[in-house]
Write an enzyme that holds these catalytic residues in place. Structure first.
Site, short mmCIF file in Angstrom:
data_model
loop_
_atom_site.label_atom_id
_atom_site.label_comp_id
_atom_site.label_asym_id
_atom_site.label_seq_id
_atom_site.Cartn_x
_atom_site.Cartn_y
_atom_site.Cartn_z
N LEU A 15 0.83 -1.21 0.00
CA LEU A 15 0.00 0.00 0.00
C LEU A 15 0.86 1.26 0.00
O LEU A 15 0.34 2.36 -0.12
CB LEU A 15 -0.89 0.03 1.25
CG LEU A 15 -2.08 -0.90 1.25
CD1 LEU A 15 -2.86 -0.73 2.55
CD2 LEU A 15 -2.98 -0.62 0.06
N LYS A 187 -15.81 0.03 -0.88
CA LYS A 187 -16.17 -0.90 0.19
C LYS A 187 -15.35 -0.65 1.46
O LYS A 187 -14.12 -0.57 1.40
CB LYS A 187 -15.94 -2.35 -0.28
CG LYS A 187 -16.93 -2.77 -1.37
CD LYS A 187 -18.32 -2.85 -0.79
CE LYS A 187 -19.37 -3.14 -1.84
NZ LYS A 187 -20.74 -3.01 -1.30
N GLN A 192 -12.87 -2.24 8.14
CA GLN A 192 -13.52 -2.52 9.43
C GLN A 192 -12.91 -3.75 10.07
O GLN A 192 -12.63 -3.79 11.27
CB GLN A 192 -15.01 -2.78 9.25
CG GLN A 192 -15.82 -1.62 8.72
CD GLN A 192 -17.28 -2.04 8.47
OE1 GLN A 192 -17.82 -2.87 9.19
NE2 GLN A 192 -17.89 -1.48 7.46
N GLY A 355 24.90 -5.37 -8.67
CA GLY A 355 24.32 -6.70 -8.78
C GLY A 355 25.32 -7.77 -8.36
O GLY A 355 26.47 -7.47 -8.04
N CYS A 382 28.83 0.20 -8.75
CA CYS A 382 29.23 -1.04 -8.09
C CYS A 382 29.50 -2.14 -9.13
O CYS A 382 30.48 -2.03 -9.85
CB CYS A 382 28.21 -1.46 -7.04
SG CYS A 382 28.98 -2.40 -5.72
N GLY A 384 28.24 -2.31 -11.86
CA GLY A 384 28.29 -1.50 -13.09
C GLY A 384 29.68 -0.94 -13.32
O GLY A 384 30.14 -0.84 -14.46
N GLN A 386 32.44 -2.38 -12.07
CA GLN A 386 33.30 -3.54 -12.34
C GLN A 386 33.16 -3.96 -13.80
O GLN A 386 34.15 -4.29 -14.46
CB GLN A 386 32.93 -4.67 -11.37
CG GLN A 386 33.19 -4.28 -9.90
CD GLN A 386 32.72 -5.32 -8.89
OE1 GLN A 386 32.12 -6.33 -9.24
NE2 GLN A 386 32.98 -5.07 -7.61
N ARG A 463 32.04 -7.11 -2.36
CA ARG A 463 33.21 -7.88 -1.92
C ARG A 463 34.41 -7.66 -2.84
O ARG A 463 35.53 -7.65 -2.42
CB ARG A 463 32.91 -9.39 -1.99
CG ARG A 463 32.20 -9.91 -0.84
CD ARG A 463 32.26 -11.41 -0.64
NE ARG A 463 31.43 -11.57 0.54
CZ ARG A 463 30.12 -11.68 0.49
NH1 ARG A 463 29.50 -11.70 -0.66
NH2 ARG A 463 29.44 -11.75 1.61
N HIS A 508 27.82 3.22 -3.77
CA HIS A 508 26.42 3.43 -4.18
C HIS A 508 25.97 4.85 -3.87
O HIS A 508 25.39 5.09 -2.81
CB HIS A 508 25.51 2.45 -3.45
CG HIS A 508 25.65 1.04 -3.87
ND1 HIS A 508 24.90 0.49 -4.90
CD2 HIS A 508 26.45 0.05 -3.43
CE1 HIS A 508 25.24 -0.78 -5.05
NE2 HIS A 508 26.17 -1.08 -4.17
N GLU A 510 23.53 6.40 -4.98
CA GLU A 510 22.07 6.55 -4.97
C GLU A 510 21.49 6.56 -3.57
O GLU A 510 20.42 7.12 -3.34
CB GLU A 510 21.42 5.45 -5.83
CG GLU A 510 21.44 4.03 -5.25
CD GLU A 510 22.72 3.25 -5.56
OE1 GLU A 510 23.75 3.88 -5.88
OE2 GLU A 510 22.68 2.00 -5.47
#
Ligand code: GLN
Length: 546
Positions: A15, A187, A192, A355, A382, A384, A386, A463, A508, A510
């Site tokens: 949700l 609904k 409820q 990855g 990462c 990417g 390598q 690693r 990373h 991001e």
């Protein structure tokens, strides 16, 4: 002493409980309050670090090196407040602690039970969050009310409410109000029933936030109020937003959720200041340009596997008032000399994310070759990075068959390999190079230009590393190692000399990007993509409005 807001979810999963919790956090900050956020997960894994992205989405990494639930990413992005290893724990971790104590004899021969031992441990871990100078701690409970594994968690938060006093604890329940097309009606019954389950445990929600695809009419709102025992003004609607999840704090503010919370706690605070936030949304809603960015991954079909990457790309767009159209490309599709798939069309930039394992690796390498040779802006992260080093070694430095020992243990040129420290490790959980590491930047590089600094700290989760034995050869062929550990031993950033924008990081970035503070590398990557698209202002354009 901090007050607590507990956020539970009802009816169905997915949700957007994390986004809603994070939005409440942003709202309280807008009212001048200091907050902390935590997520507790009732599943039995000790942490999400070893879980498949198929099961769990992205693993979010905190600055102090914990592998956590991706909701912590929403918390940091929405609130700008850092999370730590104490900000997320699972039932697995709770049981682990209790069983260790039992073996140590800490319970003095007592019978160990769900109540009070497990619930006490949960309460201790919730209260272990640093509350120094904090007004409100928001605590999201993972899973859906009614799950067997969530019961002890609900019992624990009920007890915290009892111990703190009702005026210092508050319960928000996020529920789903479906629209039944055939009947032309929404609904309320599932909500409820979900609240009934909560009340059975002894929790009566103070506000109900209703996810819905359509407007909730007044009579349904009254019904929800009556049957769920929630004041009518505290039954809120959270419809699907038109442009961006960052609109949700505003949607909740318009229904006075911050007022409801402050009155509950008897807190006085200045009116909400969402001006910086709404200015940011304005840049999303009315972009001036569009760029198409290809993301070549292994989990392209999953919404959540690259959550922080997609968000950071959007932040890069916010910095330039540009819409970022993300084209998801399955890496395997690009193997064996195949061309861009038609949907990739005319890309302005290419990103290869992190990855593990061999699947799709050759496709990523092929995509990077194309980006390097065609001058297409490229950002590797990462794995990417390598792959970028592998591609460069093979095609620019003449090291045929170069590879990573992760996927090709007997490669003739192990340009990516394990450092000795990692070679001994057998356990998979929590054993990588994790969290913040310092990185010194080479003056004059793209990275140094983006950051405008000489050294930075970024988050890691890997690693394997660039093999120093190949560094001189790669550099002679034009690979620039523009970021290194301060001792010079580890390569943290590489760039391709003479390319418009080819930057790849072992860390990373991001995880640190926020809509109000786009990450400088994502900002400049989108800048370079805009330049490629034509009429762009290139790298280093103005940052987003605060
Ligand atoms: N599999 C690579 C390593 O372990 C990269 C990890 C990643 O991309 N997060 O070094």
């Amino acid at each position: 002493m901090a007050r607590y807001i507990f956020i539970t979810g009802g009816v169905v999963s997915s949700l957007g409980k994390g986004v809603t919790a994070a939005s409440v956090g942003r709202l309280l900050i807008a009212r001048g309050l200091r907050i902390r956020m935590i997520k507790v997960d009732p599943y039995l894994n000790v942490d999400p670090g070893t879980m498949s992205p198929f099961q769990h989405g992205e693993v979010y990494v905190t600055g102090d090196g914990a592998e956590t639930d991706l909701d912590l990413g929403h918390y940091e992005r929405f609130t700008g407040t850092p999370t730590t290893r104490r900000s997320n724990f699972t039932a697995g971790r709770v049981y682990w602690e209790v069983l260790h104590k039992e073996r140590r004899g800490d319970y003095l021969g007592g019978t160990i039970q769900m109540i009070p031992h497990i619930t006490d441990q949960i309460k201790t871990m919730i209260r272990a969050v640093d509350a120094e100078g904090v007004d409100v701690i928001l605590c999201e409970i993972g899973g859906t009310v009614g799950d067997i594994e969530g019961l002890t968690f609900l019992e624990a938060i009920r007890q915290i409410g009892l111990e703190e006093g009702r005026e210092r604890a508050m319960y928000l329940h996020l529920t789903y109000v479906p629209f039944i097309k055939a009947a032309g009606e929404i609904k309320t019954k599932p909500s409820q029933q979900s609240v009934a389950r909560l009340r059975e445990i002894g929790i009566s929600p103070d506000a109900l936030i209703c996810r819905s695809e359509v407007a909730i009419p007044e009579d349904a709102r009254r019904k929800l109020s009556l049957f769920c025992n929630v004041q009518p003004h505290a039954v809120l609607e959270e419809r699907d937003v038109a442009h961006s999840i960052y609109e949700i704090p505003v949607v909740l503010h318009e229904q006075d959720l911050d007022g409801i919370i402050l009155r509950h706690f008897g807190l006085d605070a200045p009116p909400a200041d969402l001006s910086g936030w709404t200015a940011m949304i304005e840049r999303i809603v009315r972009p001036e340009r569009t760029v198409r960015i290809g993301v070549v991954g292994k989990y392209s079909e999953l919404q959540d596997a690259y959550k922080s990457i997609y968000e950071a790309l959007n932040h890069g767009g916010i910095a330039h008032r540009a819409r970022v159209e993300i084209v998801k490309i399955a890496a395997e599709q690009l193997e064996n000399g195949s061309d861009w798939p038609p949907e990739a069309g005319d890309l302005h930039g290419l990103l290869v994310p992190g990855g593990f394992g061999a699947r799709g690796l050759e496709g990523k390498v092929a995509a990077i070759r194309r980006a390097r040779e065609e001058g297409l802006p490229f950002f590797g992260i990462c794995l990417g990075m390598q792959c970028a080093v592998i591609e460069f070694a093979r095609n620019a430095a003449g090291l045929a068959g170069a590879n990573s020992t992760e996927t090709a243990p007997d490669t003739p040129h192990p340009v990516i390999c394990l450092m000795e420290e990692q070679a001994e490790v057998v356990d998979l959980g929590g054993t990588m190079r994790l969290g913040n590491w310092p990185c010194a930047l080479q003056p004059g590089s793209r990275a140094a230009a983006a950051y405008g600094a000489e050294s930075v700290e970024e988050r890691h989760r890997h690693r394997y590393e660039v093999n120093n034995a190949y560094r001189a050869q790669l550099e002679a062929a034009g690979l620039v190692c523009s970021g290194r550990s301060p001792d010079g031993h580890l390569v943290e950033i590489v760039e391709a000399a003479g390319h418009p924008w080819f930057v790849a990081t072992q860390f990373h970035p991001e995880f640190r990007s926020q809509p109000l503070a786009p990450h400088p590398l994502f900002r400049d990557f989108i800048g370079a993509a805009l330049a490629r698209a034509g009429g762009g202002d290139g790298a280093g354009a103005a940052p987003a409005a605060p």
